[in-house]
Design an enzyme around this catalytic site. Sequence first.
Site, short mmCIF file in Angstrom:
data_model
loop_
_atom_site.label_atom_id
_atom_site.label_comp_id
_atom_site.label_asym_id
_atom_site.label_seq_id
_atom_site.Cartn_x
_atom_site.Cartn_y
_atom_site.Cartn_z
N CYS A 122 -20.68 14.67 -14.99
CA CYS A 122 -19.64 14.05 -15.99
C CYS A 122 -20.43 13.25 -16.60
O CYS A 122 -21.01 12.20 -16.06
CB CYS A 122 -18.62 13.14 -14.86
N CYS A 147 -18.89 9.43 -17.43
CA CYS A 147 -18.71 8.40 -16.42
C CYS A 147 -18.96 8.89 -15.17
O CYS A 147 -20.21 9.42 -14.87
CB CYS A 147 -17.48 7.57 -16.23
N SER A 148 -18.15 9.34 -14.34
CA SER A 148 -18.44 9.93 -13.04
C SER A 148 -17.14 10.65 -12.49
O SER A 148 -16.83 10.57 -11.20
CB SER A 148 -18.91 8.98 -11.92
N CYS A 149 -16.54 11.22 -13.53
CA CYS A 149 -15.40 11.99 -12.88
C CYS A 149 -15.64 13.21 -12.21
O CYS A 149 -16.73 13.78 -12.17
CB CYS A 149 -14.51 12.83 -14.22
#
Lengths: 122, 206
Positions: B106, B109-111
């Site tokens: 991602c 961000c950090s999906c």
Amino acid sequence: MADAPPGGAALDWNGPSAPPRRNGELVFETLWESRLFGATMALHEAGLFAWDEFRDRLIAEISSFERAHGARDEGFRYYACWLAAFERLAAEKGLCSAEDLEARIARLRSRPPGHDHERSTP
Amino acid sequence: MSDHAHDDPITRRDALRAEALESILVEKGVVRPEVIDAIVRRYEQDIGPMNGAKAIARAWTDPAYRQRLLVDAWRAIAELGVPTGPEIAPLVVVENTAAVHNVVVCTLCSCYPGSLLGLPPSWYKSPSYRARVVREPRTVLREMGLEVPPRVEIRVWDSSAEVRYMVLPERPAGSEGWPEERLAALVTRDAMIGVARPEPARLAHG
């Protein structure tokens, strides 16, 4: 689930195609990170905010962290960004104002040394 | 990779802020500590990589299920009756083949499909992984211990709020005839992100 603990299934994995060094580690580096994560999810699951509302703020905090520090691993603190995002959201939702938060922090800080890591378990 | 000290002043400051915030929310009756405990436990234990791994193992043993998983992932996962979390975005399962290796990132961000894979590993959230795996996936994977042969194409999937990805790894040789449960134990979180391969050797000692 008996023969492979979730989250830790790769702990004993040493071999030629060993996964990243940090695979299988505890996902939270400190207790407060897990509490913060849990509190965020709890409020979301209780319907106090839509997930997008939190995610947008988290993305903003991460971008601003990266602008300030450069996109490097060293020193990147994911849960600090999460905390900032959650603080903002809680204030905007009227759940905890910035003033209340600062006052509470001041009160907690005035505890005798050694108490700041204390968390009793029932 | 270095660990930052847990009791450096900044971390202590954040710890205090987080504690203060929680104490206010608890005091106001917005959340109960037991609920937080339960959620953390759920993410750390119950909603671990096993949920995703069950789907992978089923896909390895049941071609019709495999097809369903690739076409409509959440519906196929719902068939398994596993608990899922709140952050459910559309999910696409991408299959590794002899010619294609998939890896998920991602960049924003950090999906991440947390209810299938548990919480994201710390490197997944690192700016360096997020930036580099797009530009030089083969190098990054090699650094992480996964050698992808030059003839194999690497496809990088960028997760977002709109869609999440999970990798369906190739079933490892040597696992013929294994029951689903045993197969599922081969499937690690990293294999479903695409930075590792399931290895039968892992179970040799267990």
